[in-house]
Design a protein around this motif. Sequence first.
Motif, PDB file in Angstrom:
ATOM      1  N   PRO A   1       0.816  -1.225   0.000  1.00  0.00           N
ATOM      2  CA  PRO A   1       0.000   0.000   0.000  1.00  0.00           C
ATOM      3  C   PRO A   1       0.844   1.267   0.000  1.00  0.00           C
ATOM      4  O   PRO A   1       0.568   2.213  -0.742  1.00  0.00           O
ATOM      5  CB  PRO A   1      -0.811  -0.119   1.300  1.00  0.00           C
ATOM      6  CG  PRO A   1      -0.841  -1.574   1.600  1.00  0.00           C
ATOM      7  CD  PRO A   1       0.471  -2.099   1.139  1.00  0.00           C
ATOM      8  N   TYR A   2       1.883   1.281   0.822  1.00  0.00           N
ATOM      9  CA  TYR A   2       2.742   2.458   0.927  1.00  0.00           C
ATOM     10  C   TYR A   2       3.472   2.710  -0.384  1.00  0.00           C
ATOM     11  O   TYR A   2       3.491   3.832  -0.905  1.00  0.00           O
ATOM     12  CB  TYR A   2       3.748   2.241   2.061  1.00  0.00           C
ATOM     13  CG  TYR A   2       4.831   3.293   2.152  1.00  0.00           C
ATOM     14  CD1 TYR A   2       4.570   4.523   2.747  1.00  0.00           C
ATOM     15  CD2 TYR A   2       6.110   3.062   1.654  1.00  0.00           C
ATOM     16  CE1 TYR A   2       5.552   5.492   2.834  1.00  0.00           C
ATOM     17  CE2 TYR A   2       7.102   4.026   1.733  1.00  0.00           C
ATOM     18  CZ  TYR A   2       6.820   5.237   2.337  1.00  0.00           C
ATOM     19  OH  TYR A   2       7.794   6.193   2.416  1.00  0.00           O
ATOM     20  N   VAL A   3       4.090   1.668  -0.947  1.00  0.00           N
ATOM     21  CA  VAL A   3       4.860   1.819  -2.181  1.00  0.00           C
ATOM     22  C   VAL A   3       3.944   2.246  -3.330  1.00  0.00           C
ATOM     23  O   VAL A   3       4.302   3.116  -4.135  1.00  0.00           O
ATOM     24  CB  VAL A   3       5.594   0.502  -2.531  1.00  0.00           C
ATOM     25  CG1 VAL A   3       6.269   0.592  -3.885  1.00  0.00           C
ATOM     26  CG2 VAL A   3       6.625   0.182  -1.455  1.00  0.00           C
ATOM     27  N   ALA A   4       2.746   1.661  -3.404  1.00  0.00           N
ATOM     28  CA  ALA A   4       1.807   2.031  -4.463  1.00  0.00           C
ATOM     29  C   ALA A   4       1.388   3.493  -4.330  1.00  0.00           C
ATOM     30  O   ALA A   4       1.389   4.245  -5.320  1.00  0.00           O
ATOM     31  CB  ALA A   4       0.582   1.121  -4.416  1.00  0.00           C
TER      32      ALA A   4
ATOM     33  N   VAL B   1       9.386   2.423 -11.975  1.00  0.00           N
ATOM     34  CA  VAL B   1       9.437   1.150 -12.716  1.00  0.00           C
ATOM     35  C   VAL B   1      10.219   0.098 -11.920  1.00  0.00           C
ATOM     36  O   VAL B   1       9.784  -1.055 -11.793  1.00  0.00           O
ATOM     37  CB  VAL B   1      10.057   1.354 -14.113  1.00  0.00           C
ATOM     38  CG1 VAL B   1      10.377   0.013 -14.764  1.00  0.00           C
ATOM     39  CG2 VAL B   1       9.105   2.148 -14.997  1.00  0.00           C
ATOM     40  N   VAL B   2      11.361   0.490 -11.348  1.00  0.00           N
ATOM     41  CA  VAL B   2      12.162  -0.451 -10.556  1.00  0.00           C
ATOM     42  C   VAL B   2      11.378  -0.909  -9.323  1.00  0.00           C
ATOM     43  O   VAL B   2      11.383  -2.101  -8.971  1.00  0.00           O
ATOM     44  CB  VAL B   2      13.511   0.181 -10.140  1.00  0.00           C
ATOM     45  CG1 VAL B   2      14.209  -0.680  -9.093  1.00  0.00           C
ATOM     46  CG2 VAL B   2      14.408   0.341 -11.361  1.00  0.00           C
ATOM     47  N   ALA B   3      10.682   0.023  -8.668  1.00  0.00           N
ATOM     48  CA  ALA B   3       9.870  -0.334  -7.492  1.00  0.00           C
ATOM     49  C   ALA B   3       8.774  -1.324  -7.870  1.00  0.00           C
ATOM     50  O   ALA B   3       8.511  -2.291  -7.139  1.00  0.00           O
ATOM     51  CB  ALA B   3       9.259   0.922  -6.872  1.00  0.00           C
ATOM     52  N   ALA B   4       8.132  -1.102  -9.020  1.00  0.00           N
ATOM     53  CA  ALA B   4       7.069  -2.009  -9.477  1.00  0.00           C
ATOM     54  C   ALA B   4       7.633  -3.379  -9.843  1.00  0.00           C
ATOM     55  O   ALA B   4       7.033  -4.417  -9.531  1.00  0.00           O
ATOM     56  CB  ALA B   4       6.342  -1.400 -10.675  1.00  0.00           C
ATOM     57  N   MET B   5       8.800  -3.400 -10.509  1.00  0.00           N
ATOM     58  CA  MET B   5       9.447  -4.670 -10.849  1.00  0.00           C
ATOM     59  C   MET B   5       9.770  -5.468  -9.593  1.00  0.00           C
ATOM     60  O   MET B   5       9.500  -6.673  -9.517  1.00  0.00           O
ATOM     61  CB  MET B   5      10.740  -4.411 -11.622  1.00  0.00           C
ATOM     62  CG  MET B   5      10.569  -4.036 -13.071  1.00  0.00           C
ATOM     63  SD  MET B   5      12.163  -3.676 -13.872  1.00  0.00           S
ATOM     64  CE  MET B   5      12.890  -5.312 -13.958  1.00  0.00           C
ATOM     65  N   ASN B   6      10.342  -4.797  -8.602  1.00  0.00           N
ATOM     66  CA  ASN B   6      10.688  -5.471  -7.352  1.00  0.00           C
ATOM     67  C   ASN B   6       9.459  -6.049  -6.675  1.00  0.00           C
ATOM     68  O   ASN B   6       9.458  -7.203  -6.237  1.00  0.00           O
ATOM     69  CB  ASN B   6      11.388  -4.493  -6.408  1.00  0.00           C
ATOM     70  CG  ASN B   6      12.885  -4.480  -6.604  1.00  0.00           C
ATOM     71  OD1 ASN B   6      13.585  -5.441  -6.310  1.00  0.00           O
ATOM     72  ND2 ASN B   6      13.398  -3.379  -7.123  1.00  0.00           N
ATOM     73  N   GLN B   7       8.407  -5.243  -6.582  1.00  0.00           N
ATOM     74  CA  GLN B   7       7.196  -5.697  -5.892  1.00  0.00           C
ATOM     75  C   GLN B   7       6.572  -6.877  -6.626  1.00  0.00           C
ATOM     76  O   GLN B   7       6.149  -7.855  -6.005  1.00  0.00           O
ATOM     77  CB  GLN B   7       6.199  -4.536  -5.796  1.00  0.00           C
ATOM     78  CG  GLN B   7       5.026  -4.803  -4.865  1.00  0.00           C
ATOM     79  CD  GLN B   7       5.428  -4.884  -3.405  1.00  0.00           C
ATOM     80  OE1 GLN B   7       6.349  -4.217  -2.963  1.00  0.00           O
ATOM     81  NE2 GLN B   7       4.729  -5.702  -2.630  1.00  0.00           N
ATOM     82  N   ALA B   8       6.516  -6.803  -7.957  1.00  0.00           N
ATOM     83  CA  ALA B   8       5.901  -7.879  -8.747  1.00  0.00           C
ATOM     84  C   ALA B   8       6.685  -9.176  -8.633  1.00  0.00           C
ATOM     85  O   ALA B   8       6.110 -10.266  -8.573  1.00  0.00           O
ATOM     86  CB  ALA B   8       5.800  -7.450 -10.213  1.00  0.00           C
TER      87      ALA B   8
END
Length: 452
Positions: free
Chosen positions: A30-33, A219-226
């Motif tokens: 939730p926080y990262v999003a 993009v890097v944050a989304a890649m890591n989370q996924a």
Amino acid sequence: MERERLGSRLGFILLSAGCAIGIGNVWKFPYVAGQNGGAIFIGIYLLFLVLLGIPVLCMEFSLGRASQKSCARLYETLTPQKKGWRWHGKVALAGNYLLMMFYTTVAGWMLKYFFDTASGAFEGAGPEAIAAHFETMNASPWTLVFFMGGIVGIGFLVCAAGLQNGLERVTKVMMILLLAIMLVLAVHSVFLPGAREGLAFYLLPDIERVRAIGWGQVVVAAMNQAFFTLSLGMGGMAIFGSYIDREHSLLKESVHVAALDTFVAIVAGMIVIPACFAYNVEVSAGPSLIFLTLPNIFSAMPLGRLWGALFFAFMTFAALSTVLGVFENILSATMDLTGWSRKKTCLVNGAALFVLSLPCALGFNVLEHIEPLGAGTTILDLEDFLVSSLILPLGSLLFVLYCTTSLGWGWNAFKKEANTGRGARVQEWMRPYMQYVLPAGIALLFVTGLLL
């Protein structure tokens, strides 16, 4: 010894998703999003879930179902002549132990806070008292060791009862309760006064926020989370693949598991972020969100004791679902290596994991002077770094190379196993992507994880 089997497809999906669904879904997603542009981040996350997470998940399931073994034996079963791969099975098993050496303490925190909230410990408490409560808990070695031991005991008692009668039966009930509690909490949060701003922050696209942070960072944050949301790279999913039949294709099953994991992550944000905005509390990530921010909100909320107890029941179930999945992987690997019975394996591993988990539990008090990654860090931080930054990405990279190149099992063998059964199929046109682009993406994640 005949391989144990899960009793139903639903049990397989809930077990696999339960292993993937963890505390990070709640205190990080939730926080990262929200911080990374809301719906824009979620869209990029879903794209990388399809591009990175689901293919590796499909490969792990395929390795398990084809070999009918755990990570400790799958390489020598599938390619007995290629002995160079076997060492990774032992490293993957060590990674499961290492993960549980700190995750049992974190799960113990959740169990302790469930009892504290349900008993009214936070009713009428101010921010200082709530902060002191968390500090007091961590300062007490007996408290942390007791609840860590409780988690270890519960986990191995459930697993000792058997695959179907213990693990599958308990996880089914627990996951259904988890999903029901989540939905109740989410509905309550979105109807709080002032929650609309929180929903907008979380779910509406915010291009200005993305520009301020930088597209590359988002993009890097989304890649890591996924990638990391599915707990790939240590054979945790291979073990559940080894317990299912061949009626359904594994790409189809991978999509179902990833969808359930994502549903939990997104709904967790609908619980947390609207509540933070409704009570004008700063949204944060990590333990401070769970143990400081949310107890402050529940303390100020009408019927806060009830909502708080439900929330920490949900968190305890999320933590336990991961613990049970990883314990099962450890047990299966130990049984493959030793030939012991399930009960003996549970007894030995239960005692071993309790002892191995002591440094983390004591790292907040008796051993707090040990700061392995620099000032202010704990033993938990070191163990988390080893698992998250090294073992998971490198293990996933090895699984991909093993499944797509002639050095290992090979593309044709992987494709044949993945496509056995009804449902979506791995197509031949996917081969260049999975053989070249996917490993490069995982390698990029590994490097950025070390540098950031």
